[in-house]
Scaffold this motif. Sequence first.
Motif, PDB file in Angstrom:
ATOM      1  N   TRP A 237      25.349  31.633  35.254  1.00 35.16           N
ATOM      2  CA  TRP A 237      25.627  31.500  36.684  1.00 35.16           C
ATOM      3  C   TRP A 237      25.231  32.769  37.436  1.00 35.16           C
ATOM      4  O   TRP A 237      24.692  32.704  38.540  1.00 35.16           O
ATOM      5  N   SER A 238      25.458  33.940  36.822  1.00 34.68           N
ATOM      6  CA  SER A 238      25.124  35.198  37.503  1.00 34.68           C
ATOM      7  C   SER A 238      23.622  35.369  37.679  1.00 34.68           C
ATOM      8  O   SER A 238      23.176  36.016  38.620  1.00 34.68           O
ATOM      9  N   ARG A 239      22.842  34.778  36.777  1.00 34.36           N
ATOM     10  CA  ARG A 239      21.385  34.849  36.897  1.00 34.36           C
ATOM     11  C   ARG A 239      20.868  33.909  37.979  1.00 34.36           C
ATOM     12  O   ARG A 239      19.880  34.207  38.639  1.00 34.36           O
ATOM     13  N   GLN A 240      21.516  32.771  38.147  1.00 31.56           N
ATOM     14  CA  GLN A 240      21.140  31.792  39.170  1.00 31.56           C
ATOM     15  C   GLN A 240      22.410  31.234  39.810  1.00 31.56           C
ATOM     16  O   GLN A 240      22.821  30.108  39.511  1.00 31.56           O
ATOM     17  N   PRO A 241      23.046  32.020  40.678  1.00 29.07           N
ATOM     18  CA  PRO A 241      24.311  31.565  41.262  1.00 29.07           C
ATOM     19  C   PRO A 241      24.108  30.355  42.173  1.00 29.07           C
ATOM     20  O   PRO A 241      23.113  30.262  42.887  1.00 29.07           O
ATOM     21  N   VAL A 242      25.029  29.447  42.070  1.00 28.53           N
ATOM     22  CA  VAL A 242      25.053  28.265  42.920  1.00 28.53           C
ATOM     23  C   VAL A 242      26.487  28.091  43.414  1.00 28.53           C
ATOM     24  O   VAL A 242      27.429  28.607  42.814  1.00 28.53           O
ATOM     25  N   ILE A 243      26.638  27.367  44.502  1.00 29.67           N
ATOM     26  CA  ILE A 243      27.977  27.061  44.983  1.00 29.67           C
ATOM     27  C   ILE A 243      28.573  26.024  44.055  1.00 29.67           C
ATOM     28  O   ILE A 243      27.976  24.967  43.814  1.00 29.67           O
ATOM     29  N   LEU A 244      29.724  26.323  43.515  1.00 31.15           N
ATOM     30  CA  LEU A 244      30.379  25.420  42.571  1.00 31.15           C
ATOM     31  C   LEU A 244      31.119  24.334  43.338  1.00 31.15           C
ATOM     32  O   LEU A 244      31.659  24.585  44.420  1.00 31.15           O
ATOM     33  N   PRO A 245      31.159  23.132  42.782  1.00 33.81           N
ATOM     34  CA  PRO A 245      31.889  22.059  43.462  1.00 33.81           C
ATOM     35  C   PRO A 245      33.382  22.394  43.537  1.00 33.81           C
ATOM     36  O   PRO A 245      33.939  22.999  42.632  1.00 33.81           O
ATOM     37  N   THR A 246      33.993  22.003  44.631  1.00 39.59           N
ATOM     38  CA  THR A 246      35.422  22.246  44.780  1.00 39.59           C
ATOM     39  C   THR A 246      36.205  21.081  44.208  1.00 39.59           C
ATOM     40  O   THR A 246      35.767  19.930  44.254  1.00 39.59           O
ATOM     41  N   ASN A 247      37.324  21.397  43.628  1.00 40.71           N
ATOM     42  CA  ASN A 247      38.243  20.377  43.129  1.00 40.71           C
ATOM     43  C   ASN A 247      39.620  21.012  43.001  1.00 40.71           C
ATOM     44  O   ASN A 247      39.813  22.173  43.332  1.00 40.71           O
ATOM     45  N   ASP A 248      40.573  20.266  42.523  1.00 34.93           N
ATOM     46  CA  ASP A 248      41.943  20.764  42.411  1.00 34.93           C
ATOM     47  C   ASP A 248      42.253  21.348  41.042  1.00 34.93           C
ATOM     48  O   ASP A 248      43.418  21.578  40.724  1.00 34.93           O
ATOM     49  N   ALA A 249      41.234  21.611  40.236  1.00 33.90           N
ATOM     50  CA  ALA A 249      41.454  22.173  38.904  1.00 33.90           C
ATOM     51  C   ALA A 249      42.053  23.571  39.027  1.00 33.90           C
ATOM     52  O   ALA A 249      41.813  24.294  39.992  1.00 33.90           O
ATOM     53  N   ALA A 250      42.832  23.941  38.050  1.00 32.91           N
ATOM     54  CA  ALA A 250      43.454  25.263  38.033  1.00 32.91           C
ATOM     55  C   ALA A 250      43.533  25.744  36.583  1.00 32.91           C
ATOM     56  O   ALA A 250      43.673  24.940  35.671  1.00 32.91           O
ATOM     57  N   PRO A 251      43.424  27.045  36.377  1.00 34.70           N
ATOM     58  CA  PRO A 251      43.514  27.563  35.012  1.00 34.70           C
ATOM     59  C   PRO A 251      44.945  27.449  34.481  1.00 34.70           C
ATOM     60  O   PRO A 251      45.908  27.414  35.253  1.00 34.70           O
ATOM     61  N   ASP A 252      45.064  27.398  33.170  1.00 34.54           N
ATOM     62  CA  ASP A 252      46.380  27.377  32.535  1.00 34.54           C
ATOM     63  C   ASP A 252      46.910  28.808  32.495  1.00 34.54           C
ATOM     64  O   ASP A 252      46.382  29.650  31.779  1.00 34.54           O
ATOM     65  N   VAL A 253      47.905  29.080  33.287  1.00 39.02           N
ATOM     66  CA  VAL A 253      48.497  30.416  33.327  1.00 39.02           C
ATOM     67  C   VAL A 253      49.946  30.391  32.856  1.00 39.02           C
ATOM     68  O   VAL A 253      50.735  31.271  33.198  1.00 39.02           O
ATOM     69  N   SER A 254      50.275  29.403  32.056  1.00 33.23           N
ATOM     70  CA  SER A 254      51.651  29.263  31.588  1.00 33.23           C
ATOM     71  C   SER A 254      52.100  30.442  30.716  1.00 33.23           C
ATOM     72  O   SER A 254      53.299  30.652  30.540  1.00 33.23           O
ATOM     73  N   PHE A 255      51.162  31.216  30.217  1.00 34.53           N
ATOM     74  CA  PHE A 255      51.515  32.367  29.391  1.00 34.53           C
ATOM     75  C   PHE A 255      52.040  33.533  30.236  1.00 34.53           C
ATOM     76  O   PHE A 255      52.631  34.467  29.709  1.00 34.53           O
ATOM     77  N   LEU A 256      51.843  33.480  31.551  1.00 34.62           N
ATOM     78  CA  LEU A 256      52.335  34.536  32.436  1.00 34.62           C
ATOM     79  C   LEU A 256      53.763  34.249  32.882  1.00 34.62           C
ATOM     80  O   LEU A 256      54.115  33.092  33.109  1.00 34.62           O
ATOM     81  N   PRO A 257      54.560  35.280  33.058  1.00 35.74           N
ATOM     82  CA  PRO A 257      55.902  35.071  33.621  1.00 35.74           C
ATOM     83  C   PRO A 257      55.797  34.478  35.029  1.00 35.74           C
ATOM     84  O   PRO A 257      54.846  34.752  35.752  1.00 35.74           O
ATOM     85  N   ALA A 258      56.776  33.677  35.426  1.00 41.05           N
ATOM     86  CA  ALA A 258      56.736  32.955  36.691  1.00 41.05           C
ATOM     87  C   ALA A 258      56.509  33.900  37.887  1.00 41.05           C
ATOM     88  O   ALA A 258      55.714  33.590  38.774  1.00 41.05           O
TER      89      ALA A 258
END
Length: 55
Positions: A28-49
Amino acid sequence: MNFLINFNIAQWRAWAPGLESVDDWQAWSRQPVILPTNDAAPDVSFLPAMQRRRL
């Protein structure tokens, strides 16, 4: 007074929908493009609230 601050980045992490690995990010850094938007989110359950809310 002048202060000099030095630091090294030992590891980095990033997240975006569709960019899962280091290779994905490098491609992506070599050929950056606008990424599609969606409601996805990373799993951050390992972090304290409280830290999840601040991040």
